[in-house]
Design an enzyme around this catalytic site. Structure first.
Site, mmCIF file in Angstrom:
data_model
loop_
_atom_site.group_PDB
_atom_site.id
_atom_site.type_symbol
_atom_site.label_atom_id
_atom_site.label_comp_id
_atom_site.label_asym_id
_atom_site.label_seq_id
_atom_site.Cartn_x
_atom_site.Cartn_y
_atom_site.Cartn_z
ATOM 1 N N TYR A 13 -5.067 2.922 -4.078
ATOM 2 C CA TYR A 13 -4.651 2.613 -2.700
ATOM 3 C C TYR A 13 -4.692 3.873 -1.842
ATOM 4 O O TYR A 13 -5.260 3.869 -0.740
ATOM 5 C CB TYR A 13 -3.234 2.022 -2.711
ATOM 6 C CG TYR A 13 -2.727 1.618 -1.341
ATOM 7 C CD1 TYR A 13 -3.128 0.417 -0.766
ATOM 8 C CD2 TYR A 13 -1.853 2.424 -0.621
ATOM 9 C CE1 TYR A 13 -2.664 0.026 0.489
ATOM 10 C CE2 TYR A 13 -1.387 2.052 0.628
ATOM 11 C CZ TYR A 13 -1.799 0.854 1.180
ATOM 12 O OH TYR A 13 -1.342 0.481 2.429
ATOM 13 N N LYS A 35 -7.276 4.563 1.426
ATOM 14 C CA LYS A 35 -6.829 4.761 2.810
ATOM 15 C C LYS A 35 -7.239 6.151 3.317
ATOM 16 O O LYS A 35 -7.544 6.318 4.505
ATOM 17 C CB LYS A 35 -5.311 4.571 2.911
ATOM 18 C CG LYS A 35 -4.842 3.136 2.632
ATOM 19 C CD LYS A 35 -5.334 2.121 3.659
ATOM 20 C CE LYS A 35 -4.657 0.765 3.492
ATOM 21 N NZ LYS A 35 -5.107 -0.236 4.453
HETATM 22 P P1 NAP Z 1 0.188 -8.518 3.017
HETATM 23 O O1 NAP Z 1 1.395 -9.181 3.541
HETATM 24 O O2 NAP Z 1 0.000 -8.363 1.553
HETATM 25 O O3 NAP Z 1 -1.091 -9.244 3.660
HETATM 26 C C1 NAP Z 1 -2.370 -8.821 3.304
HETATM 27 C C2 NAP Z 1 -3.388 -9.602 4.090
HETATM 28 O O4 NAP Z 1 -4.696 -9.115 3.724
HETATM 29 C C3 NAP Z 1 -3.365 -11.094 3.783
HETATM 30 O O5 NAP Z 1 -3.646 -11.797 4.960
HETATM 31 C C4 NAP Z 1 -4.506 -11.250 2.782
HETATM 32 O O6 NAP Z 1 -5.084 -12.544 2.792
HETATM 33 C C5 NAP Z 1 -5.487 -10.240 3.359
HETATM 34 N N1 NAP Z 1 -6.521 -9.853 2.408
HETATM 35 C C6 NAP Z 1 -6.412 -9.252 1.205
HETATM 36 N N2 NAP Z 1 -7.627 -9.072 0.649
HETATM 37 C C7 NAP Z 1 -8.540 -9.562 1.533
HETATM 38 C C8 NAP Z 1 -9.944 -9.672 1.551
HETATM 39 N N3 NAP Z 1 -10.723 -9.251 0.531
HETATM 40 N N4 NAP Z 1 -10.535 -10.223 2.644
HETATM 41 C C9 NAP Z 1 -9.805 -10.670 3.673
HETATM 42 N N5 NAP Z 1 -8.455 -10.628 3.710
HETATM 43 C C10 NAP Z 1 -7.840 -10.070 2.647
HETATM 44 O O7 NAP Z 1 0.076 -7.023 3.575
HETATM 45 P P2 NAP Z 1 0.632 -6.319 4.908
HETATM 46 O O8 NAP Z 1 1.839 -5.554 4.529
HETATM 47 O O9 NAP Z 1 0.669 -7.266 6.036
HETATM 48 O O10 NAP Z 1 -0.529 -5.245 5.118
HETATM 49 C C11 NAP Z 1 -1.479 -5.294 6.171
HETATM 50 C C12 NAP Z 1 -2.156 -3.936 6.263
HETATM 51 O O11 NAP Z 1 -1.146 -2.922 6.512
HETATM 52 C C13 NAP Z 1 -2.872 -3.499 4.984
HETATM 53 O O12 NAP Z 1 -4.083 -2.869 5.310
HETATM 54 C C14 NAP Z 1 -1.904 -2.513 4.364
HETATM 55 O O13 NAP Z 1 -2.550 -1.591 3.521
HETATM 56 C C15 NAP Z 1 -1.304 -1.864 5.596
HETATM 57 N N6 NAP Z 1 -0.009 -1.212 5.353
HETATM 58 C C16 NAP Z 1 1.081 -1.950 4.994
HETATM 59 C C17 NAP Z 1 2.294 -1.290 4.765
HETATM 60 C C18 NAP Z 1 3.539 -2.047 4.362
HETATM 61 O O14 NAP Z 1 4.567 -1.395 4.118
HETATM 62 N N7 NAP Z 1 3.525 -3.361 4.335
HETATM 63 C C19 NAP Z 1 2.373 0.106 4.893
HETATM 64 C C20 NAP Z 1 1.245 0.818 5.273
HETATM 65 C C21 NAP Z 1 0.056 0.151 5.492
HETATM 66 P P3 NAP Z 1 -4.637 -13.712 1.746
HETATM 67 O O15 NAP Z 1 -3.413 -14.342 2.335
HETATM 68 O O16 NAP Z 1 -5.827 -14.592 1.703
HETATM 69 O O17 NAP Z 1 -4.367 -13.043 0.430
#
Ligand code: NAP
Length: 229
Positions: A152, A156
């Site tokens: 991861y 990033k």
């Molecule tokens: P999440 O709740 O796990 O949601 C992930 C999303 O990505 C879901 O809609 C999932 O779709 C989609 N996804 C995964 N693999 C995919 C693929 N191959 N093609 C298309 N869609 C795909 O995560 P989140 O926390 O909202 O994270 C969103 C972004 O923020 C990510 O890039 C993550 O790295 C970044 N981020 C999050 C945090 C945190 O603390 N949450 C911190 C830093 C950065 P499905 O529903 O179909 O699985």
């Protein structure tokens, strides 16, 4: 003319929240989801004239098919939020990490956003001031790399490299490309102990997508302030 936005990974979490916020701000939002069922559900949540498109960012074929479909519906793309991501190896030491895991994570978190930009470039070029927002992470900062979240973190870090290179290449075409860290957010990925609500996490994404001065490009932000790579 109504502004348009495409958000990948819009089925839940930060992608769904960002879609709701941009919809509230008057954007025509297209939700990038991985299935028709997920799309129907997400469209209902966001409401209005929201549409969805099926796009798996780990598959180039899916990305280019989505770009073609979206091109039949809208004449220009003003905002592209590369939000879809996976977080598969918390607690795995870099000493035990596998080539296969790096491959899988990079396909979604790094190569995905790049190919999405390539595929949607014709539509982005038709906007007078397009914006690409790559959702990165503090785990991708040089000072934030964790040896226990290996694929991861590196995905990033490399995504930030993609941001810099695309920003450089697209500056003359008035397409701004930036990275943003949402902080640690209570989504499926961030877990229940995360320090921020989804609304707080999405705020910095929405600022960069809709409010930041357009001349800002090739930078990394958290909460509307520039942070180090
Ligand atoms: P999440 O709740 O796990 O949601 C992930 C999303 O990505 C879901 O809609 C999932 O779709 C989609 N996804 C995964 N693999 C995919 C693929 N191959 N093609 C298309 N869609 C795909 O995560 P989140 O926390 O909202 O994270 C969103 C972004 O923020 C990510 O890039 C993550 O790295 C970044 N981020 C999050 C945090 C945190 O603390 N949450 C911190 C830093 C950065 P499905 O529903 O179909 O699985």
């Amino acid at each position: 003319m109504q502004k348009t936005a495409l958000i990948t990974g819009a089925s839940r979490g930060l992608g769904l929240q960002t879609s709701q916020e941009l919809h509230k701000r008057g954007y025509q939002v297209i939700l990038g989801v991985r299935s028709n069922d997920a799309g129907a559900k997400a469209v209902q949540t966001v409401g209005g004239n929201t549409q969805f498109v099926v796009i798996d960012v780990a598959e180039s074929e899916s990305i280019f098919a989505a770009a073609e479909q979206v091109g039949q519906r809208i004449s220009q793309l003003d905002v592209l939020v590369n939000n879809a991501g996976i977080y598969p190896d918390e607690g795995v030491s870099i000493l035990d990490s596998t080539r296969e895991q790096f491959h899988e994570t990079f396909e979604t978190n790094t190569f995905g956003p790049l190919v999405v930009v390539q595929a949607f470039l014709p539509l982005l070029r038709k906007s007078p001031a397009a914006r690409v927002v790559n959702i990165s992470s503090g785990y991708g900062q040089l000072g934030g790399l964790s040896a226990d979240v290996p694929s991861y973190c590196l995905s990033k870090l490399a995504l930030n490299g993609v941001t810099l290179m695309l920003a450089d290449k697209l500056r003359s075409e008035r397409i701004a490309v930036n990275s943003v860290c949402p902080g640690w957010v209570r989504t499926d990925m961030g877990g229940a102990n995360a320090t921020r609500s989804i609304e707080e996490g999405a705020a910095g994404i929405v600022w960069l997508a809709a409010e930041a001065p357009h001349e800002l490009t090739g930078k990394f932000f958290r909460d509307g302030a520039e942070i180090e790579w």
